[in-house]
Design a protein around this motif. Structure first.
Motif, PDB file in Angstrom:
ATOM      1  N   MET A  25      -5.313  32.179  18.938  1.00 21.20           N
ATOM      2  CA  MET A  25      -4.479  33.137  19.664  1.00 21.20           C
ATOM      3  C   MET A  25      -3.050  32.602  19.845  1.00 21.20           C
ATOM      4  N   GLU A  26      -2.931  31.310  20.114  1.00 16.31           N
ATOM      5  CA  GLU A  26      -1.604  30.699  20.273  1.00 16.31           C
ATOM      6  C   GLU A  26      -0.874  30.656  18.924  1.00 16.31           C
ATOM      7  N   ALA A  27      -1.607  30.395  17.855  1.00 12.99           N
ATOM      8  CA  ALA A  27      -0.995  30.382  16.518  1.00 12.99           C
ATOM      9  C   ALA A  27      -0.523  31.786  16.138  1.00 12.99           C
ATOM     10  N   GLU A  58       7.329  27.196  21.382  1.00 12.48           N
ATOM     11  CA  GLU A  58       6.494  26.919  22.568  1.00 12.48           C
ATOM     12  C   GLU A  58       5.031  27.259  22.327  1.00 12.48           C
ATOM     13  N   GLU A  59       4.793  28.392  21.655  1.00  7.44           N
ATOM     14  CA  GLU A  59       3.401  28.788  21.384  1.00  7.44           C
ATOM     15  C   GLU A  59       2.725  27.778  20.459  1.00  7.44           C
ATOM     16  N   ARG A  60       3.502  27.243  19.527  1.00  7.24           N
ATOM     17  CA  ARG A  60       2.924  26.205  18.657  1.00  7.24           C
ATOM     18  C   ARG A  60       2.570  24.957  19.474  1.00  7.24           C
ATOM     19  N   GLU A  61       3.431  24.616  20.438  1.00 14.18           N
ATOM     20  CA  GLU A  61       3.132  23.482  21.321  1.00 14.18           C
ATOM     21  C   GLU A  61       1.837  23.743  22.103  1.00 14.18           C
ATOM     22  N   HIS A  62       1.674  24.978  22.566  1.00 17.55           N
ATOM     23  CA  HIS A  62       0.441  25.345  23.287  1.00 17.55           C
ATOM     24  C   HIS A  62      -0.772  25.151  22.381  1.00 17.55           C
ATOM     25  N   MET A  63      -0.611  25.614  21.135  1.00 23.12           N
ATOM     26  CA  MET A  63      -1.713  25.488  20.175  1.00 23.12           C
ATOM     27  C   MET A  63      -2.074  24.009  19.990  1.00 23.12           C
ATOM     28  N   GLU A 135       1.307  27.874  33.492  1.00 25.04           N
ATOM     29  CA  GLU A 135       2.334  28.211  32.498  1.00 25.04           C
ATOM     30  C   GLU A 135       2.453  29.731  32.308  1.00 25.04           C
ATOM     31  N   GLN A 136       1.324  30.429  32.403  1.00 24.61           N
ATOM     32  CA  GLN A 136       1.349  31.883  32.186  1.00 24.61           C
ATOM     33  C   GLN A 136       2.140  32.630  33.261  1.00 24.61           C
ATOM     34  N   ILE A 137       2.300  32.033  34.436  1.00 30.82           N
ATOM     35  CA  ILE A 137       3.133  32.679  35.463  1.00 30.82           C
ATOM     36  C   ILE A 137       4.544  32.813  34.896  1.00 30.82           C
ATOM     37  N   GLU A 138       5.056  31.702  34.360  1.00 31.86           N
ATOM     38  CA  GLU A 138       6.406  31.700  33.791  1.00 31.86           C
ATOM     39  C   GLU A 138       6.498  32.597  32.554  1.00 31.86           C
ATOM     40  N   GLU A 139       5.493  32.512  31.699  1.00 30.41           N
ATOM     41  CA  GLU A 139       5.512  33.292  30.456  1.00 30.41           C
ATOM     42  C   GLU A 139       5.579  34.796  30.743  1.00 30.41           C
ATOM     43  N   GLU A 140       4.760  35.250  31.682  1.00 28.69           N
ATOM     44  CA  GLU A 140       4.779  36.676  32.029  1.00 28.69           C
ATOM     45  C   GLU A 140       6.076  37.046  32.740  1.00 28.69           C
TER      46      GLU A 140
HETATM   47 FE   LIG Z   1       0.986  30.273  24.818  1.00 31.55          FE
END
Ligand SMILES: [Fe+2]
Ligand SMILES: [Fe+2]
Length: 176
Positions: A25-27, A58-63, A135-140
């Motif tokens: 999902m992150e990828a 950032e999403e790649r870092e999450h992955m 992290e999702q607080i900031e992302e949203e």
């Molecule tokens: Fe993410």
């Protein structure tokens, strides 16, 4: 082989599977943001293009953070297939609508994983997940604020130009 692997890790097959699904999902999110960056670039929204490129990184870092955890725990981290990445978007605004929808879906996915961890009493993974939940607080927040610019500024006249300039300046403050 499968059983031998289980002897080496406290990760259950179920948790390993959902973590691998989250890796994918992150990828997918990383690829989607890169596609959004390209769309913005070729439509003259260069600030938003830079913003989405950063989101993609950032999403790649999450992955990779999830990937490392599965590997560190002795599980089998799977490098995901990313296919059928969207190329075209309806409008400047729709790009941001889709970005917010994507972040909400990611939050819901992490909530489901946290729920499974509690049900299977995997508090090690549950603790690891706290970083992502926070992290999702900031992302949203950032995605929502970006979309709100379309209503606050309006798209008429030089509106889109102004929106584009403002997008990278959105900052989340977690102090209160
Ligand atoms: Fe993410
Ligand atoms: Fe995100």
């Amino acid at each position: 082989m499968k059983d031998l692997l289980r002897l080496r890790t406290s990760l259950t097959e179920e948790i390993e599977r959902v973590l691998n699904e989250q890796i994918k999902m992150e990828a997918d999110a990383s690829a989607m943001y890169l596609a959004m960056s390209a769309w913005c670039d070729r439509n003259g929204f260069d600030c938003s293009a830079g913003y989405f490129k950063e989101q993609s990184d950032e999403e790649r870092e999450h992955m990779l953070r999830l990937f490392k955890y599965v590997s560190d725990m002795g599980g089998r981290a799977v490098s995901p297939d990313v296919t059928n990445v969207q190329v075209e978007f309806e409008s400047f605004r729709s790009v941001f609508e889709q970005a917010l929808q994507q972040e909400i879906a990611v939050t819901q996915s992490f909530n489901r994983i946290a729920d499974r961890c509690q049900k299977s009493k995997d508090y090690v993974t549950f603790t690891f997940l706290q970083w992502f939940l926070k992290e999702q607080i900031e992302e949203e927040y950032v995605a929502r604020r970006a979309l709100e610019l379309f209503d606050v500024i309006g798209e008429e006249g030089t509106g889109q130009y102004e929106i584009d300039k403002r997008v990278p300046k959105i900052k989340y403050e977690d102090t209160y």
